[in-house]
Write an enzyme that holds these catalytic residues in place. Sequence first.
Site, short mmCIF file in Angstrom:
data_model
loop_
_atom_site.label_atom_id
_atom_site.label_comp_id
_atom_site.label_asym_id
_atom_site.label_seq_id
_atom_site.Cartn_x
_atom_site.Cartn_y
_atom_site.Cartn_z
N GLU A 140 -1.69 41.53 -34.66
CA GLU A 140 -1.19 40.82 -35.85
C GLU A 140 -1.00 41.82 -36.97
OE1 GLU A 140 -3.39 37.34 -37.06
OE2 GLU A 140 -2.91 37.67 -39.18
N GLU A 151 -0.08 38.76 -47.86
CA GLU A 151 -0.91 37.57 -48.06
C GLU A 151 -1.37 37.57 -49.51
OE1 GLU A 151 -3.38 36.02 -44.50
OE2 GLU A 151 -3.74 38.18 -44.59
#
Length: 273
Positions: free
Chosen positions: A154, A159
């Site tokens: 990932e 974010e």
Amino acid sequence: MKSFHRWGGLLLAAALTITATPATAAPKAWALTWSDEFDGGAGQGPDPTKWTNDVGGDGWGNNELQYYTGGSRNAALDGSGNLKITARKENPGGSCWYGTCRYSSARLITQGKFEQASGRFEARMKLPKGQGLWPAFWMLGADYDTAGWPDCGEIDIMENVGNEPNTVYGTLHGPGYFNENGPGGSANAARPLSEDFHVYAVEWSGEKITWFLDDQAYLTLTPDNIPPGKRWVFDHPFFLLLNLAVGGDWPGDPDSATSFPQALTVDYVRVYE
């Protein structure tokens, strides 16, 4: 984004002074391989040849509160060249892990439609604001269905959690280095990221991945940054994800000051090689 990130000893932070960034032409030395400029009529859903809606309210590994809907209810073009992924305070009719759902939102993926190994992956976005909001632009290994997470790998390109309005996070997750053990870093903008559009990007070449906020590099990770003896799994194609979560273990729940609806506004997503 797959699981809760509690930032620990592997966090590498950088403070940048960043202002709004205009839309840019293709970076030098990169050739465009895939893009979505989100041109189309207001209310139109994302291009189904490029994106699929993930649907459900099982918490998505993080005890998130939203139900991700299909169709264009929570993910639609605004008619001005942007995609809006909108979080609403409502029961969309689905069932969530905690009972009757209290929020709706959307999560878009390119799995099965577009994957690429290495290159520059970028999006120009304006983030939502408010406690409990968790927008993300990220990638998962194309072997997700067979290898599972975190073995597929990932890459979290962007974010943000609402209680840190000026901060963007980037991180990696893989076998033996995920959640609090995932190496990552952050950058701080001069103003809240909800006030202006910014470009969030990674440049991935072989065994090196570098994160950028408005073309200023703030983090580079290589196999030297993962725990000894663990596999570097960033050597195969990955697909893209865009989503806006509500609540969850990292940002916490919305509070009385969090207003809805809130939107992650995406001007474009572009991929180069």
